[in-house]
Design an enzyme around this catalytic site. Structure first.
Site, mmCIF file in Angstrom:
data_model
loop_
_atom_site.group_PDB
_atom_site.id
_atom_site.type_symbol
_atom_site.label_atom_id
_atom_site.label_comp_id
_atom_site.label_asym_id
_atom_site.label_seq_id
_atom_site.Cartn_x
_atom_site.Cartn_y
_atom_site.Cartn_z
ATOM 1 N N SER A 167 0.775 -1.194 -0.031
ATOM 2 C CA SER A 167 0.091 0.007 0.048
ATOM 3 C C SER A 167 0.749 1.369 0.063
ATOM 4 C CB SER A 167 -1.074 0.003 1.048
ATOM 5 O OG SER A 167 -0.099 0.011 2.389
ATOM 6 N N HIS A 195 -5.439 -4.333 -1.181
ATOM 7 C CA HIS A 195 -5.066 -3.333 -2.283
ATOM 8 C C HIS A 195 -5.279 -4.182 -3.638
ATOM 9 C CE1 HIS A 195 -5.072 -0.022 0.607
ATOM 10 N NE2 HIS A 195 -3.974 -0.822 1.244
ATOM 11 N N LYS A 226 -12.431 -1.802 1.176
ATOM 12 C CA LYS A 226 -11.842 -0.893 0.411
ATOM 13 C C LYS A 226 -12.508 -0.802 -1.074
ATOM 14 C CE LYS A 226 -7.677 -0.655 2.942
ATOM 15 N NZ LYS A 226 -6.393 -1.547 3.460
HETATM 16 C C1 LIG Z 1 -6.547 -2.262 4.977
HETATM 17 C C2 LIG Z 1 -5.832 -3.158 4.956
HETATM 18 C C3 LIG Z 1 -5.831 -4.394 5.915
HETATM 19 C C4 LIG Z 1 -7.037 -4.110 7.180
HETATM 20 O O1 LIG Z 1 -8.234 -4.353 6.563
HETATM 21 P P1 LIG Z 1 -9.665 -3.829 7.368
HETATM 22 O O2 LIG Z 1 -10.719 -4.780 6.739
HETATM 23 O O3 LIG Z 1 -9.838 -2.337 7.206
HETATM 24 O O4 LIG Z 1 -9.469 -4.319 8.838
HETATM 25 C C5 LIG Z 1 -5.379 -5.361 5.997
HETATM 26 N N1 LIG Z 1 -4.296 -5.687 5.358
HETATM 27 C C6 LIG Z 1 -3.788 -4.720 4.258
HETATM 28 C C7 LIG Z 1 -2.589 -5.156 3.468
HETATM 29 C C8 LIG Z 1 -4.812 -3.566 4.066
HETATM 30 O O5 LIG Z 1 -4.348 -2.651 3.279
#
Ligand SMILES: *Cc1c(COP(=O)(O)O)cnc(C)c1O
Ligand SMILES: *[C@@H]1O[C@H](CO)[C@@H](O)[C@H](O)[C@H]1NC(C)=O
Length: 380
Positions: A167, A195, A226
């Site tokens: 990310s 992502h 996301k």
């Molecule tokens: C955003 C993210 C998470 C966390 O996801 P949530 O559902 O918001 O807890 C875990 N791993 C990665 C790589 C992320 O970018």
């Protein structure tokens, strides 16, 4: 365009603490959300949430295995597995929880987990919780991974854990090479696709589809928070026996409330839209391409490749922060990242492209970067 609230242009955008306490109205374009496909403001996704709320209630007041399972939870798990072409899936309150659950449930002190040094905090925490032997390999360094796999041959079982797309840099794990090494040294592969799910690969299935290794990656974790509507929720998908085991043993699944129906409704509709057509994902890819090529032509360095995370590399922390502020004055909402979130001397402004940006939005963002960059000496 996507502001914090669903209804696009001209709506209110609440600024984060530390910027301004009030809300501002009009004309600000959001370039720092993980809303890659714009589905959090999609009218059908919103309607599905409302319908689920009305039909199934506000919440379950229970964990899944007591009385917190409704047909929509089972349907969504089935749909997630179908989307990823895996046998089964298990829902969590978040992907953070999914990651916290998996390693502890799966690995014993006789096993080993090999993790990319730049993996997401949730994977790092998940690994900390388990009793397996831990190996950290250098970021995307296949020689180092191979050396660690050799060392780990003495253990009963090996699991390689990596983010599919990282990310901070918008770079993509070399899954083909990772899967080859895993085969050679008899290891399982786990990817965190937060992502990537919904938009990487020809049909948006993720990094494993993009790199042609859907049949070689054993376990996929991802988020509903996301690209898939942006509400909340996470999941693990993979072989049925593994998912059965997680339902028995994964503590964040067992001891946390089940997902609210409205959240389930959003995600379920988001997946329907993606399985009907890859048009939204393709539109986002075209806009990403437009942004990356125009920014490069303007003289900026953009890290990563073919990913809607477009880090504009600036180096100096103060430069990143004053430029981000000046971008907001020009109606472009972006955030600067500096140490300790990224390494010292590698400060950047992370731009994230969405399918709901218009070509004009993208061009406005590039123009603002060029102006602000010249003003602060980032461009000659
Ligand atoms: C955003 C993210 C998470 C966390 O996801 P949530 O559902 O918001 O807890 C875990 N791993 C990665 C790589 C992320 O970018
Ligand atoms: C992902 O999967 C792993 C193992 O299957 C699990 O431990 C972890 O908690 C899951 N969730 C996330 C977000 O990685």
């Amino acid at each position: 365009m996507v502001l914090a609230s669903p209804r696009a242009r001209g709506c209110r955008l609440t600024l984060p603490l530390g910027r301004a306490a009030e809300t501002v109205v009009l004309g600000i374009i959001n370039f720092c959300a993980n809303n890659y496909l714009g589905l959090s403001s999609h009218p059908e996704v919103i309607r599905a949430a409302v319908e689920a709320l009305e039909k199934f209630g506000a919440g379950l007041s229970s964990v899944r295995f007591i009385c917190g399972t409704q047909s929509i939870h089972k349907d969504l798990e089935e749909k997630i597995a179908r989307f990823h072409q895996r046998e089964d899936a298990i829902l969590y309150a978040s992907c953070f929880d999914a990651n916290a659950g998996i390693f502890e449930a799966l690995l014993t002190p006789e096993d080993a987990v090999l993790s990319d040094e730049l993996n997401h905090a949730s994977i790092i925490d998940g690994i900390r919780l388990c009793k397996a032997n831990k190996y950290r390999y250098k970021h995307m360094d296949m020689q180092d991974l191979e050396a660690k796999l050799k060392e780990a041959q003495k253990h009963r079982l090996r699991l390689v854990a990596t983010d599919g797309a990282f990310s901070m840099d918008g770079d993509i794990a070399p899954l083909r090479e990772i899967c080859q090494l895993a085969q050679k040294y008899d290891a399982l592969v786990f990817i965190d696709e937060c992502h990537a799910t919904g938009f990487l690969g020809p049909n948006g299935r993720g990094t494993d589809e993009l790199l042609g290794v859907m049949d070689k990656v054993t376990i996929v974790n991802s988020t509903l928070g996301k690209a898939l509507g942006g509400a909340a929720g996470g999941y693990t998908t993979g072989p049925k026996p593994l998912i059965d085991l997680l339902r028995q043993r994964s503590r964040p699944y067992l001891f946390s409330n089940s997902l609210p129906p409205a959240v389930v409704g959003c995600a379920s509709k988001a997946l329907d839209l993606l399985m009907e057509s890859n048009a939204i994902a393709q539109s986002m890819a075209a806009k990403t391409q437009r942004f990356r090529s125009k920014m490069t032509a303007a003289g900026f360095t953009i890290s990563g490749k073919d990913h809607p995370i477009c880090p504009v590399m600036l180096g100096d922390a103060r430069l990143a922060s004053v430029m981000a502020e000046d971008m907001l004055n020009r109606g472009i909402y972006v955030i600067g990242f500096s140490y300790p979130v990224v390494p010292k001397g590698k400060a950047r402004i992370r731009v994230q492209i969405s399918a709901v940006h218009s070509d004009e939005d993208i061009d406005r963002c590039v123009e603002a970067f060029a102006e602000v960059g010249r003003k602060h000496g980032a461009l000659s």
